[in-house]
Design a protein around this motif. Structure first.
Motif, PDB file in Angstrom:
ATOM      1  N   GLN A   1      -5.399   9.296  -7.888  1.00 48.08           N
ATOM      2  CA  GLN A   1      -6.856   9.301  -8.053  1.00 48.08           C
ATOM      3  C   GLN A   1      -7.530   9.221  -6.689  1.00 48.08           C
ATOM      4  OE1 GLN A   1      -7.953   6.245 -10.961  1.00 48.08           O
ATOM      5  NE2 GLN A   1      -5.939   6.480 -11.944  1.00 48.08           N
TER       6      GLN A   1
ATOM      7  N   ASN B   1       0.013   9.408 -11.894  1.00 49.26           N
ATOM      8  CA  ASN B   1      -1.151  10.179 -11.485  1.00 49.26           C
ATOM      9  C   ASN B   1      -1.647   9.692 -10.132  1.00 49.26           C
ATOM     10  OD1 ASN B   1      -3.468   8.223 -11.728  1.00 49.26           O
ATOM     11  ND2 ASN B   1      -2.893   8.211 -13.889  1.00 49.26           N
TER      12      ASN B   1
ATOM     13  N   ALA C   1      -0.945   5.757  -9.271  1.00 48.32           N
ATOM     14  CA  ALA C   1      -0.515   5.050 -10.472  1.00 48.32           C
ATOM     15  C   ALA C   1       0.961   5.355 -10.677  1.00 48.32           C
ATOM     16  CB  ALA C   1      -1.317   5.519 -11.673  1.00 48.32           C
TER      17      ALA C   1
ATOM     18  N   LEU D   1      -9.111  12.452 -11.049  1.00 48.28           N
ATOM     19  CA  LEU D   1      -7.733  12.049 -11.331  1.00 48.28           C
ATOM     20  C   LEU D   1      -6.902  13.307 -11.519  1.00 48.28           C
ATOM     21  CD1 LEU D   1      -6.597   9.369 -13.926  1.00 48.28           C
ATOM     22  CD2 LEU D   1      -5.625  11.662 -13.976  1.00 48.28           C
TER      23      LEU D   1
ATOM     24  N   PHE E   1      -3.897   1.318  -3.562  1.00 46.42           N
ATOM     25  CA  PHE E   1      -4.845   2.070  -2.745  1.00 46.42           C
ATOM     26  C   PHE E   1      -4.348   2.256  -1.321  1.00 46.42           C
ATOM     27  CE2 PHE E   1      -8.711   2.483  -5.245  1.00 46.42           C
ATOM     28  CZ  PHE E   1      -8.446   1.650  -6.313  1.00 46.42           C
TER      29      PHE E   1
ATOM     30  N   GLY F   1       5.070   2.804 -15.525  1.00 46.44           N
ATOM     31  CA  GLY F   1       4.965   1.398 -15.904  1.00 46.44           C
ATOM     32  C   GLY F   1       3.510   0.985 -15.818  1.00 46.44           C
ATOM     33  N   ASN F   2       3.148  -0.040 -16.501  1.00 50.10           N
ATOM     34  CA  ASN F   2       1.746  -0.434 -16.605  1.00 50.10           C
ATOM     35  C   ASN F   2       1.354  -1.359 -15.456  1.00 50.10           C
ATOM     36  OD1 ASN F   2      -0.735  -0.359 -17.789  1.00 50.10           O
ATOM     37  ND2 ASN F   2      -0.283  -1.909 -19.328  1.00 50.10           N
ATOM     38  N   THR F   3       1.414  -0.835 -14.237  1.00 53.08           N
ATOM     39  CA  THR F   3       1.097  -1.643 -13.057  1.00 53.08           C
ATOM     40  C   THR F   3      -0.208  -1.139 -12.434  1.00 53.08           C
ATOM     41  OG1 THR F   3       2.482  -0.191 -11.711  1.00 53.08           O
ATOM     42  CG2 THR F   3       3.483  -2.206 -12.557  1.00 53.08           C
ATOM     43  N   PRO F   4      -0.908  -2.017 -11.709  1.00 55.77           N
ATOM     44  CA  PRO F   4      -2.205  -1.609 -11.151  1.00 55.77           C
ATOM     45  C   PRO F   4      -2.082  -0.492 -10.130  1.00 55.77           C
ATOM     46  CG  PRO F   4      -1.996  -3.998 -11.190  1.00 55.77           C
ATOM     47  CD  PRO F   4      -0.637  -3.439 -11.515  1.00 55.77           C
ATOM     48  N   LEU F   5      -3.202   0.201  -9.926  1.00 52.39           N
ATOM     49  CA  LEU F   5      -3.276   1.230  -8.901  1.00 52.39           C
ATOM     50  C   LEU F   5      -3.038   0.625  -7.527  1.00 52.39           C
ATOM     51  CD1 LEU F   5      -6.484   3.203  -9.939  1.00 52.39           C
ATOM     52  CD2 LEU F   5      -4.104   3.764 -10.422  1.00 52.39           C
TER      53      LEU F   5
ATOM     54  N   GLN G   1       0.851  -1.171   0.000  1.00 57.84           N
ATOM     55  CA  GLN G   1       0.000   0.000   0.000  1.00 57.84           C
ATOM     56  C   GLN G   1       0.886   1.220   0.000  1.00 57.84           C
ATOM     57  OE1 GLN G   1      -2.559  -1.304   3.280  1.00 57.84           O
ATOM     58  NE2 GLN G   1      -4.279  -1.036   1.904  1.00 57.84           N
TER      59      GLN G   1
END
Lengths: 113, 111
Positions: free
Chosen positions: B33, B31, B92, B48, B101, B95-99, B2
């Motif tokens: 969110q 970014n 975010a 966002l 939280f 790189g294309n990794t998940p958010l 986290q």
């Protein structure tokens, strides 16, 4: 009406049984995700898939399995190996691209006794 | 893992007052969110803000981002009882990794 459907809303199982949670989306999103939410711990990522027939482990994948045979569907199986399966499970989807906003279903509350 | 940590954990205010929630994070981001969650429901995306933006507005929501301090704030003006919910920040990374939280702030707006 586009969105994500999780079913059932409530699920009860006996310890030692596998259980599969359903997640379907009609948003034409490539990426789908499974999160687990426990009180006071926020959301933790279980598995995610960025394309059909491919998926990656998240932070807490042990005791869970997924499949992504269709773009619209990303079912999660909670196996008997998951030590503390009772939780609120959230499915989400997004467009591809870095940090795209997530669209969430309304969750499945799983209780294992 | 986290990354975002919201502060305070819980907030109780009177209807009509403003509510401010803060989020701190550890690594560089693409970014940030904010999401809202009503009790027993899924999360809903609110706003966002990109790493090169400092402030963004949407209706009664105002979000700021300070990348030098690795922090963001969400301000809800003229709060209503219907704003009662949990609010989460999510980051975010490159790189294309998940958010990722945070643990959320529980907001109670008392009529």
């Amino acid at each position: 009406d586009g969105g994500i459907t999780q079913s059932p809303k409530y699920l009860f199982r006996k310890e030692g049984q596998n259980v599969t949670l359903s997640c379907e989306q009609n948003l034409n999103h490539d990426a789908m995700y499974w999160y687990r939410q426990d009180p006071g711990q926020g959301l933790r990522l279980i598995y995610y898939s960025q394309i059909v027939n491919d998926f990656q482990k998240g932070d807490i994948a042990e005791g869970y399995s997924v499949s992504r045979e269709k773009k619209e569907s990303f079912p999660l199986t909670v196996t008997s190996a998951q030590k503390n399966p009772t939780a609120f499970y959230l499915c989400a989807s997004s467009e591809t691209g870095v940090g795209s906003p997530l669209h969430f279903g309304n969750g499945t509350r799983l209780t294992v006794t | 893992s986290q990354q975002g940590e919201e502060d305070p954990q819980a907030l109780s205010i009177q209807e009509g007052e403003n509510a401010t929630m803060n989020c701190s994070y550890k690594t560089s981001i693409n970014n940030l969110q904010w999401y809202r969650q009503n009790s027993g429901r899924g999360l809903v995306h609110l706003i966002l803000i990109r790493s090169n933006e400092r402030e963004k507005h949407s209706g009664r929501l105002r979000v700021t981002l300070d990348t030098s301090k690795k922090s963001s704030s969400l301000l809800i003006t003229a709060s209503r009882a219907a704003d009662t919910a949990s609010y989460f920040c999510a980051t975010a990374n490159s790189g294309n990794t998940p958010l990722v939280f945070g643990k959320g702030t529980r907001l109670s707006v008392i009529a």
